[in-house]
Design a protein around this motif. Sequence first.
Motif, PDB file in Angstrom:
ATOM      1  N   VAL A 164       0.884  -1.169   0.000  1.00 39.67           N
ATOM      2  CA  VAL A 164       0.000   0.000   0.000  1.00 39.67           C
ATOM      3  C   VAL A 164       0.917   1.214   0.000  1.00 39.67           C
ATOM      4  CG1 VAL A 164      -1.645   1.323   1.395  1.00 39.67           C
ATOM      5  CG2 VAL A 164      -1.920  -1.153   1.143  1.00 39.67           C
ATOM      6  N   GLU A 165       0.717   2.105  -0.958  1.00 38.05           N
ATOM      7  CA  GLU A 165       1.640   3.241  -1.109  1.00 38.05           C
ATOM      8  C   GLU A 165       0.993   4.565  -0.746  1.00 38.05           C
ATOM      9  OE1 GLU A 165       4.603   2.025  -4.712  1.00 38.05           O
ATOM     10  OE2 GLU A 165       2.471   2.198  -5.208  1.00 38.05           O
ATOM     11  N   GLY A 166       1.853   5.484  -0.309  1.00 37.64           N
ATOM     12  CA  GLY A 166       1.400   6.848  -0.030  1.00 37.64           C
ATOM     13  C   GLY A 166       0.440   6.934   1.135  1.00 37.64           C
ATOM     14  N   LEU A 167       0.722   6.157   2.178  1.00 38.33           N
ATOM     15  CA  LEU A 167      -0.191   6.116   3.326  1.00 38.33           C
ATOM     16  C   LEU A 167       0.026   7.326   4.242  1.00 38.33           C
ATOM     17  CD1 LEU A 167      -2.340   4.393   4.860  1.00 38.33           C
ATOM     18  CD2 LEU A 167      -0.433   3.326   6.070  1.00 38.33           C
ATOM     19  N   SER A 177       3.350   9.610   7.095  1.00 40.46           N
ATOM     20  CA  SER A 177       3.169  10.524   5.978  1.00 40.46           C
ATOM     21  C   SER A 177       3.868   9.957   4.744  1.00 40.46           C
ATOM     22  CB  SER A 177       3.754  11.893   6.351  1.00 40.46           C
ATOM     23  OG  SER A 177       3.588  12.771   5.262  1.00 40.46           O
ATOM     24  N   GLY A 178       3.074   9.547   3.781  1.00 41.12           N
ATOM     25  CA  GLY A 178       3.636   9.045   2.529  1.00 41.12           C
ATOM     26  C   GLY A 178       4.362   7.715   2.671  1.00 41.12           C
ATOM     27  N   SER A 204      -2.486   3.988  -3.402  1.00 40.57           N
ATOM     28  CA  SER A 204      -2.699   2.732  -4.118  1.00 40.57           C
ATOM     29  C   SER A 204      -2.707   1.565  -3.153  1.00 40.57           C
ATOM     30  CB  SER A 204      -1.606   2.519  -5.173  1.00 40.57           C
ATOM     31  OG  SER A 204      -0.414   2.125  -4.539  1.00 40.57           O
ATOM     32  N   GLY A 205      -3.283   0.469  -3.603  1.00 41.42           N
ATOM     33  CA  GLY A 205      -3.288  -0.742  -2.794  1.00 41.42           C
ATOM     34  C   GLY A 205      -4.598  -0.945  -2.045  1.00 41.42           C
ATOM     35  N   THR A 206      -4.741  -2.131  -1.478  1.00 37.00           N
ATOM     36  CA  THR A 206      -5.927  -2.493  -0.698  1.00 37.00           C
ATOM     37  C   THR A 206      -5.503  -2.683   0.748  1.00 37.00           C
ATOM     38  OG1 THR A 206      -6.901  -3.609  -2.601  1.00 37.00           O
ATOM     39  CG2 THR A 206      -7.760  -4.212  -0.444  1.00 37.00           C
ATOM     40  N   LEU A 207      -6.127  -1.916   1.613  1.00 35.43           N
ATOM     41  CA  LEU A 207      -5.752  -1.918   3.023  1.00 35.43           C
ATOM     42  C   LEU A 207      -6.911  -2.454   3.845  1.00 35.43           C
ATOM     43  CD1 LEU A 207      -3.343  -0.825   4.768  1.00 35.43           C
ATOM     44  CD2 LEU A 207      -4.703   1.245   5.094  1.00 35.43           C
ATOM     45  N   LEU A 208      -6.588  -3.352   4.762  1.00 37.67           N
ATOM     46  CA  LEU A 208      -7.580  -3.842   5.698  1.00 37.67           C
ATOM     47  C   LEU A 208      -7.490  -2.980   6.952  1.00 37.67           C
ATOM     48  CD1 LEU A 208      -9.545  -6.238   5.787  1.00 37.67           C
ATOM     49  CD2 LEU A 208      -7.730  -7.498   6.943  1.00 37.67           C
TER      50      LEU A 208
END
Lengths: 214, 214
Positions: A164-167, A177-178, A204-208
């Motif tokens: 998961v990117e850019g969280l 941050s990022g 991007s990505g799928t986060l639970l």
Amino acid sequence: MNRWVIVAGGDTSAAELREVKQEDRLVAVDGGVITLRKAQIPFHIAVGDFDTIGPAAVAELKESGVQVEELPREKDMTDTQAAVELALAEGAEEILILGALGGARFDHSLANLFLLERIHSAGAQGVLCDRNNRLRLYIGDGRKMELPRGRFQYISLLPLSEQVEGLHLEGFRYPLSGATLLRRHPMGISNEWAAPVAKLSAVSGTLLVVESKD
Amino acid sequence: MNRWVIVAGGDTSAAELREVKQEDRLVAVDGGVITLRKAQIPFHIAVGDFDTIGPAAVAELKESGVQVEELPREKDMTDTQAAVELALAEGAEEILILGALGGARFDHSLANLFLLERIHSAGAQGVLCDRNNRLRLYIGDGRKMELPRGRFQYISLLPLSEQVEGLHLEGFRYPLSGATLLRRHPMGISNEWAAPVAKLSAVSGTLLVVESKD
């Protein structure tokens, strides 16, 4: 919002059942029939191969006017999956699943977890809830997700996609941050609220998103 | 084979503990200390922030000559993850993790499940086991994986990647040939053995192989 609540056969406490509203469409999955009867909550539909409650109870359900969807014992999806497919086919916009985590069989819990992706792919929102946990998906598209502090103490973020990117996290005890999170190296366990509403976003990505307590 | 066995704080039955061999390197993670002491099995290393067993028990461990790896309470990985990193750093080729599924917190069970990918990425083999379940990974590379029938009744195949392609199953009750499985639509739940040794292969993707019983 057309909300469906699916009650599977696992442990479901009174706290979760109190969340069921008059206007919800309520589905009992096999052993979930027992849960709802004990709690004296009427339901609209019963789904399953009914190997738990048996044929006499099924006959009784039919007599009482409940819609019964009887599935074969040999099938390529679980009873809970079948209930989700029924809800989606009937236009559910939100699906709350209770009693679907924490049984003896971890494959069932996992298959139920992956139902959140199935529900999302059909354009609906899914929530999986038991006494100690509430699970939702966040799909990374830059949008902000708001997480009000409720009855849970911890809030864990686990990638379901490889990464998961850019969280971005704000209002969390451990902000980010990022950041990039990897599924094989989960670093987002046991975060906590630092504000009444925590906020997260990712690109991007799928986060639970798992809210929990001990 | 340099095998490490990591015993976390969750439920672990005598059946799993009997699998521990004299030559294994044995690690207790926090509450796992209690499990191993009750079973009167000596261990080499204790890892954790020890919020479960407390400081007096930690002092006692040190006196008895056990290697103690004390972790801070605030850290970016769980105690069980830290134990796995220690085992990998010490050259573990195989890691068996017990007591790491089925607690109240589903985020912990999931983080432990994803450790199987971390272990694989380090070139080692991981197995996660409790009373009712044994979990392993299969990484799709065309090679054949053999699954002898043991104490479990069901064998479920769940994609951890978005999809698994070219799946072949032989010696299963429900065989497949060249199938694609999707994570969001798990179709591989509750397969069973149809031969003493079931065999699977796939050409791409990451598959979770779950043996279980009710």
